[in-house]
Design a protein around this motif. Structure first.
Motif, mmCIF file in Angstrom:
data_model
loop_
_atom_site.group_PDB
_atom_site.id
_atom_site.type_symbol
_atom_site.label_atom_id
_atom_site.label_comp_id
_atom_site.label_asym_id
_atom_site.label_seq_id
_atom_site.Cartn_x
_atom_site.Cartn_y
_atom_site.Cartn_z
ATOM 1 N N TYR A 44 0.948 -1.335 0.004
ATOM 2 C CA TYR A 44 -0.165 -0.022 -0.007
ATOM 3 C C TYR A 44 0.716 1.075 0.115
ATOM 4 C CZ TYR A 44 -3.363 -3.373 1.512
ATOM 5 O OH TYR A 44 -4.342 -4.457 1.689
ATOM 6 N N ASP A 142 -3.761 4.037 3.570
ATOM 7 C CA ASP A 142 -4.820 3.281 2.524
ATOM 8 C C ASP A 142 -5.878 2.681 2.787
ATOM 9 O OD1 ASP A 142 -5.933 1.697 0.458
ATOM 10 O OD2 ASP A 142 -3.763 2.031 -0.515
ATOM 11 N N ARG A 144 -7.598 0.766 2.129
ATOM 12 C CA ARG A 144 -7.856 -0.751 1.831
ATOM 13 C C ARG A 144 -7.057 -1.426 2.985
ATOM 14 N NH1 ARG A 144 -5.212 -1.651 -3.669
ATOM 15 N NH2 ARG A 144 -3.822 0.138 -2.497
ATOM 16 N N ASN A 145 -6.108 -0.964 3.505
ATOM 17 C CA ASN A 145 -5.033 -1.617 4.605
ATOM 18 C C ASN A 145 -5.932 -1.785 6.027
ATOM 19 O OD1 ASN A 145 -2.932 -2.365 6.118
ATOM 20 N ND2 ASN A 145 -1.627 -0.708 5.288
ATOM 21 N N GLU A 146 -6.455 -2.837 5.878
ATOM 22 C CA GLU A 146 -7.226 -3.099 7.003
ATOM 23 C C GLU A 146 -6.308 -3.072 8.473
ATOM 24 O OE1 GLU A 146 -9.736 -6.561 6.822
ATOM 25 O OE2 GLU A 146 -10.703 -5.864 4.866
ATOM 26 N N TYR A 173 -1.506 2.331 -8.955
ATOM 27 C CA TYR A 173 -3.021 2.366 -8.249
ATOM 28 C C TYR A 173 -3.050 3.770 -7.714
ATOM 29 C CZ TYR A 173 -6.824 1.112 -5.368
ATOM 30 O OH TYR A 173 -8.129 1.140 -4.563
ATOM 31 N N ARG A 175 -4.649 5.730 -4.921
ATOM 32 C CA ARG A 175 -5.008 5.432 -3.659
ATOM 33 C C ARG A 175 -6.070 6.458 -2.830
ATOM 34 N NH1 ARG A 175 -0.858 4.931 1.591
ATOM 35 N NH2 ARG A 175 -1.858 6.702 2.866
#
Length: 204
Positions: A44, A142, A144-146, A173, A175
């Motif tokens: 990420y 990010d 998406r970065n859980e 990508y 972000r």
């Protein structure tokens, strides 16, 4: 209360029970490269370190930003092994607004879910609020970065919103970034929470 931020000094060393944060310098290149040689670290990230030349370029950027007073990069020493296990630091330092971001953080996967990251955050926040006299510390990650989002929420940082298409990553990508912050008036509660985590023996 002081109403002026304390400027970042030339040399800052922060030390806890598990980690020691040292000012990053070219002498740390070999240790940093060994710790960074894991592709999952950079999933990420806007940049990636896949060869030694990438790290040399990154170090040069760090040193330039440090000279300008915009960034203070640290290497993270795991005191249990005395090895470099990653990097973190203060970025986007703004003396006039008494704020900065804690960022540029990456860790060797072997210390993920240990107290290393928690103690790094504690040391940086403590120095930021109690020595640098900051009023606000920010975090970005990010969407998406859980794992990173959970870690930031866990320490008590407040979610502020999403910066849409805020950053283009090394793989192209575009972000979206979540933004979190901790204010000086919130620090004592966050400090107590972090110290509670650090007293536990579990990994997390």
């Amino acid at each position: 209360m002081r109403n002026q931020v304390v400027l970042l000094k030339d040399e800052i060393t922060l030390e806890g029970t598990r980690v020691r944060l040292l000012p990053a310098s070219p002498e740390h290149l070999d240790g940093l490269f060994k710790a960074s040689n894991h592709s999952e670290i950079w999933m990420y990230s806007p940049s990636t370190i896949s060869k030694h030349e990438d790290l040399v370029s990154t170090m040069n950027q760090w040193m330039k930003s440090k000279e300008q007073g915009l960034r203070y990069p640290f290497v993270i020493i795991d005191k249990s092994t005395n090895e470099i296990v990653g990097s973190t630091g203060y970025i986007d330092f703004s003396p006039q607004n008494r704020e900065c971001e804690i960022g540029g953080t990456w860790l060797d996967p072997r210390v993920w879910r240990t107290k290393v990251n928690t103690e790094c955050k504690y040391l940086l926040l403590k120095y930021g609020f109690e020595e640098l006299n900051l009023v606000r510390v920010q975090f970005r990650t990010d969407v998406r970065n859980e794992r990173s989002n959970r870690a930031i929420q866990r320490i008590g940082a407040k979610f502020e919103g999403v910066l849409r298409q805020e950053m283009i990553l090394h793989d192209g990508y575009v972000r979206d970034s979540n933004v979190y912050s901790i204010l000086d008036k919130e620090w004592e509660d966050v400090k107590a929470r972090l110290l509670g985590y650090l007293r536990k023996e579990d990994i997390y």
